[in-house]
Scaffold this active site. Structure first.
Site, PDB file in Angstrom:
ATOM      1  N   GLU A 134      -4.609 -22.774  16.608  1.00  0.00           N
ATOM      2  CA  GLU A 134      -3.285 -23.032  17.192  1.00  0.00           C
ATOM      3  C   GLU A 134      -3.185 -22.444  18.595  1.00  0.00           C
ATOM      4  OE1 GLU A 134      -0.508 -21.485  14.322  1.00  0.00           O
ATOM      5  OE2 GLU A 134      -1.252 -22.823  12.762  1.00  0.00           O
ATOM      6  N   LEU A 190      -0.044 -20.029  -6.031  1.00  0.00           N
ATOM      7  CA  LEU A 190       1.299 -20.050  -6.624  1.00  0.00           C
ATOM      8  C   LEU A 190       1.937 -18.659  -6.519  1.00  0.00           C
ATOM      9  CD1 LEU A 190       2.775 -22.522  -7.978  1.00  0.00           C
ATOM     10  CD2 LEU A 190       2.581 -21.227 -10.101  1.00  0.00           C
ATOM     11  N   GLY A 191       2.067 -18.202  -5.270  1.00  0.00           N
ATOM     12  CA  GLY A 191       2.805 -16.961  -5.006  1.00  0.00           C
ATOM     13  C   GLY A 191       4.285 -17.297  -4.863  1.00  0.00           C
ATOM     14  N   ARG A 192       4.976 -16.461  -4.105  1.00  0.00           N
ATOM     15  CA  ARG A 192       6.418 -16.685  -3.940  1.00  0.00           C
ATOM     16  C   ARG A 192       6.697 -18.078  -3.375  1.00  0.00           C
ATOM     17  NH1 ARG A 192       5.545 -11.385  -2.011  1.00  0.00           N
ATOM     18  NH2 ARG A 192       6.925  -9.787  -2.829  1.00  0.00           N
ATOM     19  N   ILE A 193       5.959 -18.442  -2.298  1.00  0.00           N
ATOM     20  CA  ILE A 193       6.219 -19.731  -1.641  1.00  0.00           C
ATOM     21  C   ILE A 193       5.777 -20.881  -2.536  1.00  0.00           C
ATOM     22  CG2 ILE A 193       5.574 -21.171   0.345  1.00  0.00           C
ATOM     23  CD1 ILE A 193       5.427 -18.474   1.966  1.00  0.00           C
ATOM     24  N   HIS A 231       3.685 -25.197  13.636  1.00  0.00           N
ATOM     25  CA  HIS A 231       3.802 -23.951  12.854  1.00  0.00           C
ATOM     26  C   HIS A 231       5.247 -23.450  12.851  1.00  0.00           C
ATOM     27  CE1 HIS A 231       1.527 -20.111  11.448  1.00  0.00           C
ATOM     28  NE2 HIS A 231       2.704 -20.206  10.858  1.00  0.00           N
ATOM     29  N   ASP A 261       1.495 -28.100   9.015  1.00  0.00           N
ATOM     30  CA  ASP A 261       2.288 -27.186   9.851  1.00  0.00           C
ATOM     31  C   ASP A 261       1.391 -26.173  10.550  1.00  0.00           C
ATOM     32  OD1 ASP A 261       4.746 -26.040  10.842  1.00  0.00           O
ATOM     33  OD2 ASP A 261       4.493 -24.397   9.416  1.00  0.00           O
ATOM     34  N   ARG A 284      -2.552 -21.674   6.077  1.00  0.00           N
ATOM     35  CA  ARG A 284      -3.256 -21.405   7.325  1.00  0.00           C
ATOM     36  C   ARG A 284      -4.225 -22.551   7.561  1.00  0.00           C
ATOM     37  NH1 ARG A 284       0.216 -18.597   8.414  1.00  0.00           N
ATOM     38  NH2 ARG A 284       0.246 -16.385   8.913  1.00  0.00           N
TER      39      ARG A 284
END
Ligand code: 8YV
Length: 332
Positions: free
Chosen positions: A280, A171-174, A298, A275, A251
């Site tokens: 990748e 639960l950081g900024r994003i 991504h 995503d 990730r």
């Protein structure tokens, strides 16, 4: 002047000599207009265009890279004068931060400017995978809707997003931006991660398996660290269960992909919206034919507006570091 210094040979001055090392190098692919700006302003060149011998990159002060490439310890051996690694994006898991710190090299990322678009993508994946929108699009394109016996009831029912129980890992900024959006959908949001987060009034569930058991959809928005690598394993996937969904904008390596494929194939997981992937741009072949997964290349921050803001923040970091040794958005 970048890339120029005086060379002394056998006591005689033969300079100024062009060292062929600019002040700025690019490491890995970058968006073309960022590359163009770095070339124009600093005569920047790709790292691979420099001689690969140790120390051959003398004079290089800044390396510009992305979270997908990063700067490894062996790259530092080639760049003895490096002072800063400037990342395009917030991920820095491919950069060896300990090796940077040991040499006094600082690093920056592009926080805040990409938060909204990454959170929008996460919500898009939640809606897509739970409501089966991409699968329904394929159904229409295959002509199945118009087939005799098709019609409105031929496509299977989906799952309700509004009011769903949502768990967020990281639960950081994003993560906070994802929570705010889904709360507007009437969702009950809870989270887990490295501990209680400031500025939120959401339930913290200490254990990831416990969180997965309690929710309809688990959204991954954490950094990839030693703690989160492989954190979404069979136990977590089984706790989500056949009616549960996984969404990943963090990730790929946060998820045990083999365990996820096995859970989907056995009907032990409802679906996944992804995503990001562990290797990748390679996506596990078993996922490509499945209708219960949404697969994106991504692209979470990939809008004209956000990528321009990220580019500008990268350029501001480079300029500031070369000017006075300080970064605009330093890590840590
Ligand atoms: C970036 C990302 O756009 O910020 C990150 O860490 O994963 C993406 O949003 C991407 O890494 C840039 O290449």
């Amino acid at each position: 002047m970048p890339g120029r210094h005086w060379t002394m040979l056998a006591g005689a001055a033969y300079g100024p000599a062009v060292t062929h090392s600019p002040a700025v190098v690019t490491v890995g692919p970058l968006m073309p207009d960022l590359v163009a700006a770095l070339e124009e302003r600093y005569a920047a060149r790709p790292l691979e265009s420099l001689d690969s011998a140790a120390g051959s990159g003398a004079g290089v002060r800044v390396a510009v890279t992305t979270g997908r490439t990063g700067v490894r310890a062996d790259t530092l051996d080639r760049l003895p004068d490096l002072g800063a690694v400037v990342h395009f994006g917030v991920g820095h898991d491919r950069t060896d931060l300990a090796a940077l710190a040991a040499r006094g090299v600082v690093a920056s990322t592009t926080p805040d400017v990409l938060t909204d678009c990454v959170a929008d993508t996460a919500v898009g994946l939640v809606i897509d995978v739970m409501r089966r929108l991409s699968a329904a699009d394929r159904f229409v394109r295959r002509g199945e809707w118009a087939r005799p016996g098709g019609g409105s009831y031929a496509f299977p029912l989906a799952r309700r997003v509004s009011g769903a129980r949502v768990g967020i890992l990281g639960l950081g900024r994003i993560g906070k931006a994802v929570a705010a959006r889904l709360e507007a959908f009437g969702c009950a949001v809870s989270y887990t991660g490295s501990g209680p987060q400031d500025g939120v009034d959401l339930p913290l569930v200490a254990d990831l398996v416990e969180l997965a058991r309690e929710v309809d959809v688990l959204v991954l928005a954490c950094a990839l660290t030693d703690r989160t690598r492989g954190a979404v394993d069979t136990a977590v996937l089984d706790a989500l269960g056949p009616d549960g969904f996984l969404v990943n904008v963090a990730r790929g390596a946060v998820v045990d992909e083999a365990a996820m494929v096995a859970a989907l194939e056995a009907g032990r997981l409802g679906g996944a919206g992804l995503d990001v992937f562990a290797d990748e741009p390679h996506v596990p072949a078993a996922l490509l034919e499945r209708d219960d997964v949404v697969l994106l290349p991504h692209l979470a921050s990939g809008t004209v507006e956000t990528r321009a803001a990220m580019r500008d923040l990268v350029l501001a970091n480079v300029a500031s570091f070369l000017d006075d040794g300080r970064l605009v958005t330093p890590l840590g």
